[in-house]
Design an enzyme around this catalytic site. Structure first.
Site, mmCIF file in Angstrom:
data_model
loop_
_atom_site.group_PDB
_atom_site.id
_atom_site.type_symbol
_atom_site.label_atom_id
_atom_site.label_comp_id
_atom_site.label_asym_id
_atom_site.label_seq_id
_atom_site.Cartn_x
_atom_site.Cartn_y
_atom_site.Cartn_z
ATOM 1 N N ARG A 1 -8.885 13.526 -5.550
ATOM 2 C CA ARG A 1 -7.434 13.405 -5.587
ATOM 3 C C ARG A 1 -6.791 14.645 -4.968
ATOM 4 N NH1 ARG A 1 -6.654 13.395 -10.643
ATOM 5 N NH2 ARG A 1 -5.587 15.391 -10.932
ATOM 6 N N TYR B 1 14.256 0.442 7.487
ATOM 7 C CA TYR B 1 13.327 -0.461 6.808
ATOM 8 C C TYR B 1 13.846 -0.779 5.408
ATOM 9 C CZ TYR B 1 9.171 -1.802 4.149
ATOM 10 O OH TYR B 1 8.289 -2.440 3.314
ATOM 11 N N ASP C 1 12.104 9.191 10.074
ATOM 12 C CA ASP C 1 11.030 8.197 10.052
ATOM 13 C C ASP C 1 10.688 7.879 11.506
ATOM 14 O OD1 ASP C 1 9.438 5.909 9.962
ATOM 15 O OD2 ASP C 1 10.485 5.078 8.231
ATOM 16 N N LYS D 1 1.056 1.209 10.763
ATOM 17 C CA LYS D 1 1.594 0.617 11.978
ATOM 18 C C LYS D 1 0.880 1.158 13.226
ATOM 19 C CE LYS D 1 4.528 -1.367 9.114
ATOM 20 N NZ LYS D 1 4.381 -0.662 7.833
#
Length: 384
Positions: free
Chosen positions: A50, A103, A175, A200
């Protein structure tokens, strides 16, 4: 020696061959924990996955290099990265200004998770600099920019927005998912943080979920690092490895995405079934000149509005053959979606509501003549 070309860095940064076997591709460190040389004796700083994993470290160094930042972070999804970033930057009573075309999931995250926590939110057209300037309050903390925007393909002036934001002591987050680091580098234009859905264009093959943050701000990086460790939304080693694998071909893929999209936009421009083609590579796009200065190409995303309204838009979306009906974008295969009921369903009734006659295309890297023929045939079927 001058800095290597983007394509060279995309293939080699963080990708040293395995010194034990000579394997050209570094191994996937599919492990949750690490043996210590005595209590607190960490090998390479690794204690528990982690907190750090060599495969994730490889991806994070690559992301930072390609975006021109000092610190890169890899997350389980794009929204997971955005959530951690906003937790790092905001406190109850702060105010966020967000573009009015982003988005839907990003707006939902702020509006339905952070606003109830005590965060103020206003949306504004980021292409209107005067409106942005007028929206800033004394408690404004973050200016959230998405360019090209989703799905109306608006182009915002990053450098000008940075100047406005920084003059008021406001952090600017960009973004960069639609453009990818190959076409645009917001940090070089003054932005404080860049965010990506690596699902993406960076991953590029529709087979991995992920997100990324890149910054050169040491204080922001330290806060993000702590929260990522404390909350735990990290990318797993296989996802990190797949993303690195995808990034190796990012430059050649985006070149093909962009070339195909340009040809398709020109083929659709002026079609009698369409009201408008939204693509910054077209001369009549209002952000064309800005995109030409700010980006290295115009990308693979196109939106179109249908003259026949809702019925025509829905029928067109369901009539293509090569363009597959699906959410997401940026993969090698072409996708078509109906944002009003798919990617932006969560913003219906808000300032971000998407026109119901709008269809979004994620142009893949197939043969462009085949893609053009598919779209034209679908329009013919819709118009009868």
């Amino acid at each position: 020696m001058s800095q290597p070309d983007f394509s060279t860095r995309a293939i080699h940064t963080g990708q040293e061959f395995d010194p034990t076997t000579g394997s050209v591709i570094p191994p996937i460190y599919q492990t949750s924990t690490y043996v210590q040389d005595g209590i607190g004796g960490f090998r390479g700083g690794y204690e528990y996955s982690r907190g750090g994993n060599p495969t994730r470290t490889s991806l994070e160094s690559l992301l930072a290099d390609l975006e021109g930042g000092r610190h890169g972070f890899s997350f389980a999804s794009g929204l997971a990265g955005e959530d951690i970033l906003l937790r790092a930057l905001l406190a109850p009573g702060d105010h966020v200004i967000m573009g009015n075309d982003v988005y839907g999931g990003t707006h939902r995250l702020v509006d339905r998770v952070f606003v109830p926590w005590g965060i103020g939110l206003d949306t504004v057209d980021m292409t209107d600099l005067a409106a942005v300037r007028a929206s800033i309050r004394p408690n404004t903390t973050v200016l959230w920019v998405e360019t090209p925007s989703n799905p109306l393909m608006k182009i915002s002036d990053i450098a000008a927005l940075v100047e406005i934001g920084h003059a008021a002591g406001v952090l600017v987050v960009v973004d960069n998912t639609f453009a990818s680091p190959y076409l645009q580098n917001p940090l070089a234009l003054g932005a404080d943080v860049v965010t990506h859905s690596t699902t993406k264009y960076l991953g590029g093959h529709s087979d991995v979920l992920g997100g990324a943050l890149v910054t050169s701000d040491d204080e922001i990086a330290e806060k993000v690092r702590f929260l990522q460790f404390a909350v735990g939304p990290v990318s797993g080693p296989m996802d990190a490895w797949l993303t690195v694998r995808g990034i190796k071909t990012l430059a050649v893929r985006v070149e093909r995405h962009s070339a195909n999209a340009q040809a398709i936009a020109e083929a659709l421009h002026g079609h009698p079934a369409l009201d408008r083609v939204y693509y910054p590579g077209l001369d009549d796009h209002p952000g064309h000149e800005l995109a030409a200065r700010q980006m290295r190409g115009f990308g693979g995303m196109i939106s179109v509005s249908l003259r026949g309204g809702v019925a025509a838009a829905r029928a067109f979306t369901e009539s293509t053959e090569l363009f597959q009906l699906a959410e997401s974008l940026g993969g090698v295969e072409s996708l078509i979606s109906y944002p009003s009921e798919m990617t932006h369903a969560s913003v219906k009734g808000t300032a971000l509501e998407v026109p119901e006659n709008l269809v979004r295309l994620s142009v893949g890297i197939e043969g462009v003549d085949d893609l053009v023929a598919d779209l034209l045939a679908a329009l013919d079927r819709v118009t009868g």
